[in-house]
Design a protein around this motif. Sequence first.
Motif, PDB file in Angstrom:
ATOM      1  N   ASP A  13      -9.139  -9.332 -14.436  1.00  0.00           N
ATOM      2  CA  ASP A  13      -7.768  -9.603 -14.855  1.00  0.00           C
ATOM      3  C   ASP A  13      -6.798  -8.906 -13.901  1.00  0.00           C
ATOM      4  O   ASP A  13      -5.808  -9.498 -13.455  1.00  0.00           O
ATOM      5  N   GLU A  14      -7.132  -7.664 -13.589  1.00  0.00           N
ATOM      6  CA  GLU A  14      -6.223  -6.851 -12.778  1.00  0.00           C
ATOM      7  C   GLU A  14      -6.018  -7.468 -11.390  1.00  0.00           C
ATOM      8  O   GLU A  14      -4.886  -7.633 -10.921  1.00  0.00           O
ATOM      9  N   HIS A  15      -7.122  -7.835 -10.729  1.00  0.00           N
ATOM     10  CA  HIS A  15      -7.001  -8.370  -9.370  1.00  0.00           C
ATOM     11  C   HIS A  15      -6.258  -9.698  -9.356  1.00  0.00           C
ATOM     12  O   HIS A  15      -5.357  -9.931  -8.548  1.00  0.00           O
ATOM     13  N   LEU A  16      -6.637 -10.590 -10.268  1.00  0.00           N
ATOM     14  CA  LEU A  16      -5.997 -11.912 -10.283  1.00  0.00           C
ATOM     15  C   LEU A  16      -4.529 -11.808 -10.673  1.00  0.00           C
ATOM     16  O   LEU A  16      -3.684 -12.564 -10.192  1.00  0.00           O
ATOM     17  N   VAL A  37      -2.519  -9.230  -9.997  1.00  0.00           N
ATOM     18  CA  VAL A  37      -1.791  -8.741  -8.816  1.00  0.00           C
ATOM     19  C   VAL A  37      -1.639  -9.869  -7.798  1.00  0.00           C
ATOM     20  O   VAL A  37      -0.569 -10.070  -7.214  1.00  0.00           O
ATOM     21  N   LEU A  38      -2.717 -10.621  -7.587  1.00  0.00           N
ATOM     22  CA  LEU A  38      -2.691 -11.703  -6.596  1.00  0.00           C
ATOM     23  C   LEU A  38      -1.660 -12.771  -6.959  1.00  0.00           C
ATOM     24  O   LEU A  38      -0.799 -13.137  -6.140  1.00  0.00           O
ATOM     25  N   MET A  39      -1.731 -13.251  -8.187  1.00  0.00           N
ATOM     26  CA  MET A  39      -0.814 -14.336  -8.567  1.00  0.00           C
ATOM     27  C   MET A  39       0.627 -13.843  -8.625  1.00  0.00           C
ATOM     28  O   MET A  39       1.556 -14.575  -8.266  1.00  0.00           O
ATOM     29  N   ASP A  83      -6.899  -6.352  -2.214  1.00  0.00           N
ATOM     30  CA  ASP A  83      -7.359  -5.021  -1.820  1.00  0.00           C
ATOM     31  C   ASP A  83      -7.689  -5.072  -0.320  1.00  0.00           C
ATOM     32  O   ASP A  83      -8.639  -5.734   0.081  1.00  0.00           O
ATOM     33  N   PRO A  84      -6.886  -4.370   0.522  1.00  0.00           N
ATOM     34  CA  PRO A  84      -7.092  -4.485   1.976  1.00  0.00           C
ATOM     35  C   PRO A  84      -8.478  -4.042   2.421  1.00  0.00           C
ATOM     36  O   PRO A  84      -9.019  -4.570   3.383  1.00  0.00           O
ATOM     37  N   GLU A  85      -9.068  -3.085   1.708  1.00  0.00           N
ATOM     38  CA  GLU A  85     -10.392  -2.605   2.119  1.00  0.00           C
ATOM     39  C   GLU A  85     -11.450  -3.682   1.872  1.00  0.00           C
ATOM     40  O   GLU A  85     -12.278  -3.983   2.742  1.00  0.00           O
ATOM     41  N   LEU A  86     -11.403  -4.278   0.699  1.00  0.00           N
ATOM     42  CA  LEU A  86     -12.358  -5.354   0.403  1.00  0.00           C
ATOM     43  C   LEU A  86     -12.111  -6.549   1.321  1.00  0.00           C
ATOM     44  O   LEU A  86     -13.039  -7.162   1.839  1.00  0.00           O
ATOM     45  N   GLN A  87     -10.836  -6.859   1.539  1.00  0.00           N
ATOM     46  CA  GLN A  87     -10.490  -7.988   2.410  1.00  0.00           C
ATOM     47  C   GLN A  87     -11.077  -7.788   3.812  1.00  0.00           C
ATOM     48  O   GLN A  87     -11.601  -8.727   4.416  1.00  0.00           O
TER      49      GLN A  87
END
Length: 366
Positions: free
Chosen positions: A232-235, A237-239, A186-190
């Motif tokens: 689950d959703e973030h990981l 997308v990341l992986m 998530d670019p905003e969180l990053q």
Amino acid sequence: MRWDGQKLSDGAGPALLPLNGLVRSVRTPEFEGVTFHEVLCKSALNRVPKNSTMPFTWTINPTRGCLHQCVYCFARKTHEYLDLDSGADFDSQIVVKTNIVEVLRAELARPSWAREHVALGTNSDPYMRAEGRYELMPGILEALTEARTPFSVLTKGPLLRRDLPLLVRAAQRVSVDVGVSLAFMDPELQQRVEPGTPKPAARLQLIRALADAGLEPTVMAMPVLPWLTDSDEHLDVLMGAVAEAGGAWVTVGALHLRPGAREWFLGWLGRDYPDLVPKYEVLYGRGSYASAEYREWLAGRVRRLRRRHGFTERAPRDRAAGEGRSSGKSGRWSLRNDPAEVTARPGAAEPVGPTLSELSMQPALF
Ligand code: SF4
């Protein structure tokens, strides 16, 4: 360096900091709010303490302090040795070893140099934006290559692409491992957590460029932030993005909160996510690590998602076995010190998952 017009001090004037070898301190409009302290260093290679379980024996840090400003950075504490603070000073008071290439060449030429693995990117990102001006890395890479010294580089900086030809050439002569740190999609969180870093998309492009060049990039998907990036959703997308970009290896691990990083991170959390502070206090207590239960839970989630994206756990390969190493340390960017830190490779066939007995709780690196 070409910033003479903005210099704050030199040998004839008062130094702003009591730094050994300080030549001058410089500010420039291109780097608002940042002061660069240019020093002449006496040594380039730093020996890792013998009792350390780090996977390498030597490090090189051409800079101290880091413009990437990650709120969780473990290296913050090291700025206190310079009489600077581990918070804003770490982000904005950057020490640059302008003569490091010359000093490194002299050290590598010593008959006693045993060509042990050297790690770059442990206390500061060697490809932060300032490297575009100081251009220290090409000389460092060339010196290591000519001295037949295996090395690894860990970065968040797409500027590394400038040196791809040098890395490819080096990999033909010595073991070279390149790691890219990418933990937030998530670019905003990053931008909140790592305000000075390039966007996730730029780092994915870097991973792709490394893969296309045949350098088999390792991806450090760390740190995972409880309640913020452990879904689950973030990981997923990341992986998925790492696999799609051609990442050869991925290591996933929960946030560590060691002294220096802990105060700065919790201050940030209190400002941006105050509701999470009591939860983190319970999860971490007074220690540096999330509870064992949390790490085991995260490891289970990572294992499942890893399978979904074709990553299979296994011990990292050791391309450099026998290549000038006397320490037996592999030098690879894998930190199997936490049940939630899992090293995985797409399609690999040798399942070797992390176990609780592997926990040594050594410091991790960035
Ligand atoms: S974690 Fe790495 S990139 Fe981020 S501030 Fe620390 S040294 Fe720089």
